[in-house]
Design a protein around this motif. Structure first.
Motif, PDB file in Angstrom:
ATOM      1  N   SER A   1      -4.539   5.935  -0.517  1.00  0.00           N
ATOM      2  CA  SER A   1      -4.710   6.522   0.811  1.00  0.00           C
ATOM      3  C   SER A   1      -5.634   7.733   0.739  1.00  0.00           C
ATOM      4  CB  SER A   1      -3.364   6.949   1.398  1.00  0.00           C
ATOM      5  OG  SER A   1      -2.518   5.832   1.594  1.00  0.00           O
TER       6      SER A   1
ATOM      7  N   ASN B   1       2.019   2.484   2.788  1.00  0.00           N
ATOM      8  CA  ASN B   1       1.833   3.065   4.110  1.00  0.00           C
ATOM      9  C   ASN B   1       2.486   2.160   5.136  1.00  0.00           C
ATOM     10  OD1 ASN B   1       0.051   3.252   6.786  1.00  0.00           O
ATOM     11  ND2 ASN B   1      -0.098   5.208   5.722  1.00  0.00           N
TER      12      ASN B   1
ATOM     13  N   SER C   1     -10.158   9.977  -2.658  1.00  0.00           N
ATOM     14  CA  SER C   1      -8.727   9.664  -2.728  1.00  0.00           C
ATOM     15  C   SER C   1      -8.318   9.620  -4.192  1.00  0.00           C
ATOM     16  CB  SER C   1      -8.425   8.325  -2.048  1.00  0.00           C
ATOM     17  OG  SER C   1      -7.085   7.929  -2.261  1.00  0.00           O
TER      18      SER C   1
ATOM     19  N   THR D   1      -6.399  11.252   2.298  1.00  0.00           N
ATOM     20  CA  THR D   1      -5.690  12.287   3.034  1.00  0.00           C
ATOM     21  C   THR D   1      -6.595  13.488   3.269  1.00  0.00           C
ATOM     22  OG1 THR D   1      -4.818  13.230   0.977  1.00  0.00           O
ATOM     23  CG2 THR D   1      -3.458  11.596   2.104  1.00  0.00           C
TER      24      THR D   1
ATOM     25  N   VAL E   1      -6.494   3.788   4.481  1.00  0.00           N
ATOM     26  CA  VAL E   1      -6.189   3.196   3.186  1.00  0.00           C
ATOM     27  C   VAL E   1      -7.449   2.502   2.703  1.00  0.00           C
ATOM     28  CG1 VAL E   1      -4.723   1.598   1.910  1.00  0.00           C
ATOM     29  CG2 VAL E   1      -3.777   2.889   3.829  1.00  0.00           C
TER      30      VAL E   1
ATOM     31  N   THR F   1       0.805  -1.216   0.000  1.00  0.00           N
ATOM     32  CA  THR F   1       0.000   0.000   0.000  1.00  0.00           C
ATOM     33  C   THR F   1       0.840   1.269   0.000  1.00  0.00           C
ATOM     34  OG1 THR F   1      -0.112   0.101   2.419  1.00  0.00           O
ATOM     35  CG2 THR F   1      -1.787  -1.216   1.290  1.00  0.00           C
TER      36      THR F   1
ATOM     37  N   GLN G   1      -2.706  11.419   6.370  1.00  0.00           N
ATOM     38  CA  GLN G   1      -3.387  10.206   5.950  1.00  0.00           C
ATOM     39  C   GLN G   1      -4.361   9.748   7.026  1.00  0.00           C
ATOM     40  OE1 GLN G   1      -0.670   7.177   4.652  1.00  0.00           O
ATOM     41  NE2 GLN G   1       0.114   8.397   2.967  1.00  0.00           N
TER      42      GLN G   1
END
Length: 410
Positions: free
Chosen positions: A185, A133, A376, A187, A197, A131, A194
């Motif tokens: 993600s 992240n 996103s 945000t 996800v 991802t 963030q």
């Protein structure tokens, strides 16, 4: 005694003679008056010759030059660091031109292959996708979910118990496999904090219908798209107006029939915070919904049911929230709170509510898939690239390939 007269020769002899101490004593001494300046003879000790004011000026000048030098070095370091980071970011953003030896017609040899999902395996052999992240590093490539039904009522239910989950919920025993299309993600704020996800999954058995519908929009007689047609479809799906119209038509036809948005927070939050974001997204899409949704009482009742589902507590990070849409557009919401048998809670995902009005799920789906402002943008772009992987292959081959991989691992 008489002094002898001095002759010229005697005077010359006296001038050539070196001066003696008696001669210096006979020299008349200078007298210091009130207005005359005092003459200080130089001392042989160096400490008595120091000029304190001059030394202070030199010290101040040195410290000033030192500060200027240090600040100049600091600014130069910041500028060079920023420039290097900017250049590095530009280089990392460029497509990787690797000499793979693959033909140019191979999908993996194209430049846009770098934007696609990279599938790896975990320690248990399951396929996962990175991802980007650190808190939620991976998403599963496929997930198996039951066809959730409306929960049954019990003593603790209220008037809308038909749409709120209770311990007596029911779900089919046959699971449906869903395949990941794209992820990204979510945000908030201008600095890009963030929140979670999100990944878009489509039932593996329904991918063929999605392939066919998208391909027919570009070429009614084709079974797959060539590179130029894929670029045309990509531009249409990313266009604020064309993409909105395209996805709205597909969802109205029930394509894809079954799909899921998997939401995993990257920081601790709560259901009320998530609800507020979802409600704002739905309200911002009412203009694209059929009928006058903003003034429709049925739609208003559905929104009240949707809000009631989220009247819950906190949502810790890494916990899973599923938004499921079936072939009729019914929205089912499931949550995995990490319960265990020791705590007396059901293990795994639990259905927490159902909303029957198709317009609610359609507005949520459009919030992620199309329009000028989406929840996103990285997720929308990644989903479009995932769709490009579908339409470049003959209709039906993606589902069969996924099923072969699934059967091999099981």
């Amino acid at each position: 005694m008489l002094r002898q007269p001095t002759t010229t020769a005697a005077l010359r002899q006296q001038l050539r003679r070196p001066a003696t101490l008696c001669d210096s004593l006979r020299t008349p001494a200078r007298r210091r008056t009130f207005l005359s300046r005092r003459e200080i003879a130089p001392s042989s000790r160096a400490v008595e010759n120091l000029n304190v004011r001059r030394l202070s000026e030199k010290s101040q000048e040195y410290q000033r030059n030192r500060r200027i030098f240090l600040w100049s070095g600091l600014m130069a370091g910041i500028v060079s660091f920023t420039y290097t980071a900017y250049q590095l970011k530009k280089e990392l953003a460029k497509p990787v031109q690797a000499d793979s030896g693959l033909p140019e017609t191979d999908p993996l040899a194209r430049a846009d292959a770098v934007d696609r999902k990279v599938v790896t395996h975990d320690t248990d052999g399951r396929e996962i996708v990175a991802t980007g992240n650190s808190t939620v590093p991976t998403f599963p490539r496929t997930i198996d979910l039951p066809a959730y039904a409306s929960p049954t009522s019990d003593e603790s239910s209220n008037t809308s118990a038909g749409h709120l989950a209770t311990p007596g919920l029911s779900a089919s025993t046959i699971d449906t496999e869903y395949t990941l299309v794209g992820l990204g993600s979510r945000t908030v704020t201008f600095i890009g904090i963030q929140v979670y996800v999100v990944g878009f999954y489509v039932a593996t058995a329904d991918i063929a219908a999605l392939q066919s519908a998208l391909i027919k929009k570009v070429d009614p007689i084709a079974t797959t798209l060539v590179p130029g047609e894929r670029d045309q479809l990509r531009d249409q799906l990313l266009h604020p107006v064309e993409g909105q119209k395209r996805w709205n038509d597909l969802l109205a036809q029930g394509i894809p029939a079954r799909s899921v948005f998997r939401v995993v927070p990257v920081r601790d939050t709560d259901f009320h915070h998530l609800r507020d974001g979802f409600v704002r997204a739905i309200q911002g899409r009412t203009a694209e919904l059929p009928g006058n949704a903003a003034q429709d009482e049925t739609f208003g009742e559905a929104m009240r049911q949707f809000r009631a589902i989220f009247n819950r507590g906190s949502v810790p990070k890494r916990k899973e929230l599923l938004l499921l849409r079936d072939e009729k557009g019914k929205l089912s919401i499931a949550y995995d709170d990490g319960g265990s048998k020791k705590e007396g809670l059901p293990v795994g995902r639990r259905l927490i509510g159902v909303v029957d009005d198709e317009r609610v799920s359609r507005a949520l789906w459009l919030n992620y898939l199309a329009g000028k402002n989406v929840a996103s943008e990285p997720a929308r772009k990644n989903i479009v690239e995932g769709i490009m992987e579908f339409v470049e292959r003959p209709v039906g081959t993606v589902a069969s390939q996924v099923m072969q991989i699934y059967n091999r691992h099981n």
